[in-house]
Design a protein around this motif. Sequence first.
Motif, PDB file in Angstrom:
ATOM      1  N   SER A   1      10.141  54.005  22.375  1.00 30.18           N
ATOM      2  CA  SER A   1       9.344  55.199  22.515  1.00 30.18           C
ATOM      3  C   SER A   1       9.103  56.788  22.944  1.00 30.18           C
ATOM      4  O   SER A   1       8.657  57.212  22.167  1.00 30.18           O
ATOM      5  N   THR A   2      10.567  56.410  23.498  1.00 30.82           N
ATOM      6  CA  THR A   2      10.857  57.741  24.410  1.00 30.82           C
ATOM      7  C   THR A   2      11.593  58.416  22.938  1.00 30.82           C
ATOM      8  O   THR A   2      11.776  59.979  23.104  1.00 30.82           O
ATOM      9  N   MET A   3      11.617  58.369  22.902  1.00 31.77           N
ATOM     10  CA  MET A   3      12.304  59.130  21.032  1.00 31.77           C
ATOM     11  C   MET A   3      11.228  59.322  19.680  1.00 31.77           C
ATOM     12  O   MET A   3      12.238  59.495  18.812  1.00 31.77           O
ATOM     13  N   GLY A   4      10.398  59.073  20.234  1.00 24.73           N
ATOM     14  CA  GLY A   4       9.466  59.142  19.170  1.00 24.73           C
ATOM     15  C   GLY A   4       9.797  57.616  17.655  1.00 24.73           C
ATOM     16  O   GLY A   4       8.344  58.269  17.068  1.00 24.73           O
ATOM     17  N   ALA A   5       9.655  56.853  18.505  1.00 27.99           N
ATOM     18  CA  ALA A   5       9.253  55.242  17.404  1.00 27.99           C
ATOM     19  C   ALA A   5       8.167  54.135  18.799  1.00 27.99           C
ATOM     20  O   ALA A   5       9.228  53.676  19.493  1.00 27.99           O
ATOM     21  N   ALA A   6       7.503  54.134  18.598  1.00 32.14           N
ATOM     22  CA  ALA A   6       6.390  53.501  19.656  1.00 32.14           C
ATOM     23  C   ALA A   6       5.986  52.112  19.228  1.00 32.14           C
ATOM     24  O   ALA A   6       5.484  51.064  20.040  1.00 32.14           O
ATOM     25  N   LYS A   7       6.321  51.655  18.225  1.00 35.75           N
ATOM     26  CA  LYS A   7       6.040  50.290  17.538  1.00 35.75           C
ATOM     27  C   LYS A   7       6.826  49.567  16.478  1.00 35.75           C
ATOM     28  O   LYS A   7       7.127  50.281  15.441  1.00 35.75           O
ATOM     29  N   ILE A   8       7.762  49.124  16.643  1.00 41.02           N
ATOM     30  CA  ILE A   8       9.093  48.677  16.336  1.00 41.02           C
ATOM     31  C   ILE A   8       8.773  46.932  15.599  1.00 41.02           C
ATOM     32  O   ILE A   8       8.440  46.468  16.240  1.00 41.02           O
ATOM     33  N   GLU A   9       8.665  47.766  14.130  1.00 38.94           N
ATOM     34  CA  GLU A   9       8.666  45.605  13.227  1.00 38.94           C
ATOM     35  C   GLU A   9       9.639  45.945  13.397  1.00 38.94           C
ATOM     36  O   GLU A   9      11.102  45.840  12.116  1.00 38.94           O
ATOM     37  N   PHE A  10      10.706  44.551  13.340  1.00 39.31           N
ATOM     38  CA  PHE A  10      11.175  43.680  13.327  1.00 39.31           C
ATOM     39  C   PHE A  10      11.621  42.914  11.656  1.00 39.31           C
ATOM     40  O   PHE A  10      10.715  42.447  11.486  1.00 39.31           O
TER      41      PHE A  10
END
Length: 784
Positions: free
Chosen positions: A734-743
């Motif tokens: 989330s600190t890099m701009g991706a707050a919801k990763i789906e594997f």
Amino acid sequence: MFLKMVKNDFVRQKIVTISVFVFIAMAVLLGASAINNIANLIQSMSDLQERAVPADITQMHSGEFDQAEIDKFTEEQRENIAMQETMVLLTLDGSNIHFGNNQTMAGTVQDISFVVQNKKFDFIMDLDNKKLDVTEGEVAVPIYFMQQYDLKIGDTITVKSGEYENEFVISDYARDYEMNSSLTSSKRFVINQADYNEMLLKQAGELEYLIEFKLHENGDSQGLQTAYIEGGLPANGPTVGGKIFLMFNAMSDAAVAMVIILISVLLIIIASLCIRLTFLATIDEDLREIGVMKAIGISKKDIKKVYLNKYRVMSVVAGIIGYLLSFAVVNLFNGNMRLYISSDLSGNLKYVLSLIAPLLVYFMIVMYCKKVLKRIDKISAVEALRKDFMERGKNQKYSFPLLKNKFFSTNIYMGLRDVCKRFKLYRLLFFIFIVCTFIVILPINIYNTMNSPEFSTYMGIGKSDMRIDLRRTDSIIEDFKKLQEELKNDSDIEKYAAYITSSYQVKNAEGSWDYMNIETGDFSVFPLNYLEGRAPEGEGEISLSFANASKDGLNKNVGDEVAVNVGGEEKNLKVTGIYQDITNGGKTAKAHTSLGVNDEAVLWYIVYMDVAQGVDIREKMDYYQNAYDSAQVNDIKEYTRQTLGNIIDQMSTVVIGAFAIAVIIAVLITALFLRMLLSKDMSQIAIMRSMGLTSKNIKHQYMAGTMMVLILGIIVGVLASNYLGELLVSMAMSTMGAAKIEFVHVVWQTWLLCPLVLIVVVGFTIFVSCKVAVKDDLSVVLRS
């Protein structure tokens, strides 16, 4: 006396002691390695930053340029600006760079520029972190291309562009603080001033500019950027702050360190649970001795000290060994750092910070031991001598009579029955198997997700087969129109969408104006997965990246309005959605085509497309690459791989290491648990054997029960890594701009290969452990 008792306990329980010792040492080893890695990263980044003297603000620009305007602005802002320097780049297409056996760099997603060394700051370094000094006829090649194309010192590259052709000998590798990372889309080749002048004279490449500012220690970065924008100075390109370069340089090593720390924490938990298991088994075995010691007047404090001293000594010795070994193991993880940041990682900071791991593990183990040993306080001398105290309170409600068994053989049913009746005893092993599976599957899921074309959605890109980037040339607008027309008439292309990214002034949360990259086009063709809302579909609509919408950005929610300066007029756009994007510092936006194009600040032209079924993607890529000299054609998977190359490579190392650690843990814990269990059940085993059950029958019972626990642990572990793992990775990203990763799940790996390996290894351990234990002399057991 206490030392003698501790020594005797070591001798009596060699296997148990060694197993717990190994886990403590491994926890310290990995923890210290991760901290060592972070310490090296901090120190090497500080050293590179001190030597390279990077810019605090870099304004990229292409088009007309007047240095006099920049000089005037610099003088007006002397309270903020310490130094200013403009680097002039000669940007070439990868197809113009020839090397090896008639190979080119046409496939790269990076912009290639030839430059000369700066004079004031933003120095490009060699691998010893010294300023590059390139002689005529030589070139210093970026580390990124050295790795990608396996270029060696002494090899040659040939630059061919129009009338210009020249061969350069690779004299060094360029360590570039600002453009090291694969996440930055440009790379700089360093050449001599004479060679540069010749390239400039023969118009080899397109001119671009890096307008760089070094601020005073207390200089106002935001105020300076605002003044630059309001002054109408050259800004046909993105503006990048020094913190973005820092983040890009540290990202891959920091990500690896976080995964290692997570595994280390899980190992500490496992070591603590092992100690609990060992304590309970030891106290159970020594119950009469404890009763005797209490009866003769030895205090509870002194009795506990006998058991506690063993783990104090063990924690100290294991901590020292793990601490020392960490300085060798860390070399497995810092290869990327040695190459891209500093070849010399001999600083003293790592020796101090790495001590945190053994000290923390020691205090955690000792505190946990004290908590477990409180059980001794509840044992009176009489209860201990009766030796039934530890058996109290066991629930005998469910008897699982053998007559009700209709599906399994008797031995398997008895094993499963034992697990169900004594699940409280087996739950530790169950938890360990969950953790081992989690340690294996989580890094694999991360690796597969980053290595998948679907990861493009976290880079603000819809899923497609191909991507064409048009580089800035005099004919770029005509090429862009021609390309769209050709795609429209190409029957091999199923669908396509063209996008133009321009730089616009946007009013920030404080009410002042900032520059922001806004992409315009039809976003319904290759849709993104939005965290909230939807893509812009009509006039006056805009969607923001997660980093842009956050409190550190514009602080906007879906439904809010964003003020954008369009053609000198302030226009309010409604936020329709928030998406994820880790590129360009995570701060981007997408707007409906009705916004128009800021012709004075166009950054890039991009076309995405899907080919029709049965069409060879590689052939179609080659066709468009040859048809458009200024085009950069890539499939999305290759684009993602090149952009995230360093992180993906390091994650593959973590996958192998995590798998090895998990297998070792599973084997040792299984052997330790079965030793404890069979020791505890010694009288029960003797009774079964006296009734006629063979050693093979008894072994099958224990194998069936333990294997059931393993299979259940694997299932829960895979599910935990799939869902809990997503949550943990999303928090980190989330600190890099991706707050919801789906594997991205590769089913045959996560549900077949990895579980099968664990089942085979643990199954063999169970077979060997039971085989040894149940063949002890029956008469000895009955007499005891």
